[in-house]
Enzyme design. Structure first.
Site, PDB file in Angstrom:
ATOM      1  N   GLY A   1      -4.632 -12.159  -4.686  1.00  0.00           N
ATOM      2  CA  GLY A   1      -3.628 -11.174  -4.275  1.00  0.00           C
ATOM      3  C   GLY A   1      -2.308 -11.403  -4.987  1.00  0.00           C
TER       4      GLY A   1
ATOM      5  CG  ASP B   1      -0.294  -5.273  -8.450  1.00  0.00           C
ATOM      6  OD1 ASP B   1       0.566  -5.150  -7.550  1.00  0.00           O
ATOM      7  OD2 ASP B   1      -1.519  -5.297  -8.223  1.00  0.00           O
TER       8      ASP B   1
ATOM      9  CG  HIS C   1      -2.111  -0.958   1.001  1.00  0.00           C
ATOM     10  ND1 HIS C   1      -3.200  -0.678   0.214  1.00  0.00           N
ATOM     11  CD2 HIS C   1      -2.291  -2.217   1.464  1.00  0.00           C
ATOM     12  CE1 HIS C   1      -4.020  -1.718   0.219  1.00  0.00           C
ATOM     13  NE2 HIS C   1      -3.487  -2.668   0.958  1.00  0.00           N
TER      14      HIS C   1
HETATM   15  C1  GLA Z   1      -3.107  -4.145  -5.035  1.00  0.00           C
HETATM   16  C2  GLA Z   1      -2.917  -2.993  -6.003  1.00  0.00           C
HETATM   17  C3  GLA Z   1      -1.458  -2.466  -5.963  1.00  0.00           C
HETATM   18  C4  GLA Z   1      -1.004  -2.195  -4.547  1.00  0.00           C
HETATM   19  C5  GLA Z   1      -1.341  -3.368  -3.620  1.00  0.00           C
HETATM   20  C6  GLA Z   1      -1.045  -3.078  -2.177  1.00  0.00           C
HETATM   21  O1  GLA Z   1      -2.369  -5.249  -5.442  1.00  0.00           O
HETATM   22  O2  GLA Z   1      -3.219  -3.397  -7.306  1.00  0.00           O
HETATM   23  O3  GLA Z   1      -1.340  -1.319  -6.776  1.00  0.00           O
HETATM   24  O4  GLA Z   1      -1.527  -0.995  -4.064  1.00  0.00           O
HETATM   25  O5  GLA Z   1      -2.702  -3.757  -3.728  1.00  0.00           O
HETATM   26  O6  GLA Z   1       0.321  -2.909  -1.997  1.00  0.00           O
END
Ligand code: GLA
Length: 383
Positions: A137, A185, A46
């Site tokens: 995730g 990501d 985050h």
């Molecule tokens: C998701 C979002 C990313 C990032 C993460 C938390 O995967 O797509 O951009 O903010 O949560 O780190």
């Protein structure tokens, strides 16, 4: 991506696309295949949308997309995993969807993104397959979007720069799902380096590959709890961080100090987490395993207590992994369910995974799924 699995899936894609349904003469078509990996984030959670520093790695699981030219200007896509007629969507080259399953929104947004990158997208049949658990995730959405846009660009004869591809995929995901995700990501998926995690500065997009020592295994455990309330809570956390940085007069929390955010738990998490990333890298490079473990634990505690995105069962899984011999463990990804990442000595990865998941099931009634992942190369054409 894992070899055997990938070879079989490429063969499946080629089989599904090489003969066009629409062509009466049943001519063999040329099939291009691209692959885009998912990612696991080692630390730096985050913080991407706060211009922070992150340490994800692209993994050997991801999305494969095959494409073959059509004679008209339609774009169709089929999911070979879901494998039913209803999973078939049609989109014209401007990205207007004409019904289909929910992932059709990703296709429509990806077509628009490819066009914005300069692709003159021809009529295509696409076939998709994934080796990533969805919604766990591990960035299945980012892998899907990166693979789709790369495939559309590649079929149009253009090769996007990996950073531009990542940002286009981020924009497409925001368009498709409406969640204001950061850029981590997608950058991990396009810029991945075999055997390395990536230190990404999400402000200037500079990337430094950090070798994962051969003696360590990266273990991912799906908690068995699907992510809940993720989109609204994610957007709310992001808005709250932006509000604090605006109040302090900064462009982002990257510029804030620990003292300035001491009384705001969300911002406190962000500022402390950004600092943890470089400490973690130093500990990893110095083979300071106790340091690595305590930074991972501090990262998890901060997500649990300050950022409030963990769940009691996930806290239990993290504790059990450390109890059974992991060097360190933490929630990874957006949270509210999903996955835990653990680092373990490579020789003990199986026993640790088994002991922790058995006791986790006993204590929480959830079944965790564990798999070791390897740091892999970023999105590329495989065929
Ligand atoms: C998701 C979002 C990313 C990032 C993460 C938390 O995967 O797509 O951009 O903010 O949560 O780190």
């Amino acid at each position: 991506m894992e070899m055997r699995r990938t070879d079989l899936r490429i063969a499946e894609i080629i089989k599904s696309l090489s003969v066009a349904n629409q062509v009466e003469s049943r001519i063999q078509r040329e099939v291009q295949v691209v692959s885009a990996p998912g990612r696991v984030n080692l630390i730096g959670e985050h913080v991407d949308y706060n211009d922070g520093i992150v340490l994800p790695m692209a993994i050997d699981r991801g999305v494969l997309v095959g494409s073959a030219r059509r004679e008209d200007d339609q774009i169709t896509a089929v999911s070979l995993d879901l494998n039913t007629e209803s999973q078939f969507v049609t989109t014209n080259r401007y990205g207007a969807e004409s019904g289909g399953p929910s992932w059709g929104a990703f296709l429509a947004a990806s077509v628009r993104a490819a066009i914005r990158l300069g692709a003159d997208v021809p009529g295509l049949d696409l076939a998709l397959t994934s080796t990533l658990p969805m919604g766990a995730g591990l960035s299945s959405s980012a892998a899907l979007t990166v693979a789709l846009i790369l495939s559309l660009c590649s079929a149009s004869g253009i090769e996007p720069d990996p950073r531009e591809l990542a940002l286009a995929a981020q924009a497409a995901e925001i368009e498709a799902v409406g969640v204001p995700v950061g850029n981590m990501d997608q950058l991990a998926s396009t810029l991945g380096v075999e055997g390395h995690a990536l230190r990404i500065d999400c402000r200037d997009l500079s990337v430094t590959p950090i070798a994962i020592p051969d003696s360590l295994a990266v273990l991912v455990l799906h908690s068995g709890i699907s992510r809940v309330l993720e989109s609204s809570a994610y957007a709310e956390r992001r808005a709250s961080c932006e509000e604090v940085s605006a109040r302090l007069g900064y462009k982002s929390l990257r510029d804030a100090s620990a003292d300035e955010v001491a009384d705001n738990p969300y911002a406190r998490h962000v500022v402390s987490e950004i600092a943890r990333v470089d400490s973690f890298i130093t500990a990893l490079i110095n083979n300071d395993l106790a340091g690595v473990g305590s930074i991972l634990s501090a990262g998890h505690a901060s997500l649990r207590d300050d950022f409030d995105v963990s769940l009691p069962a996930i806290d239990t899984l993290v504790e059990l992994l450390v109890k059974h011999g992991a060097i360190g463990a933490r929630l990874t990804g957006a949270g509210f369910g999903g996955c835990v990442v653990a680092l373990t000595p490579i020789a003990e990865v199986r026993e640790i995974a088994k002991a922790a998941t058995d006791e986790y099931e006993h204590l929480t009634d959830n079944k965790a799924q564990a798999f070791a992942v390897h740091a892999s190369a970023g999105a590329h054409r495989v065929q």
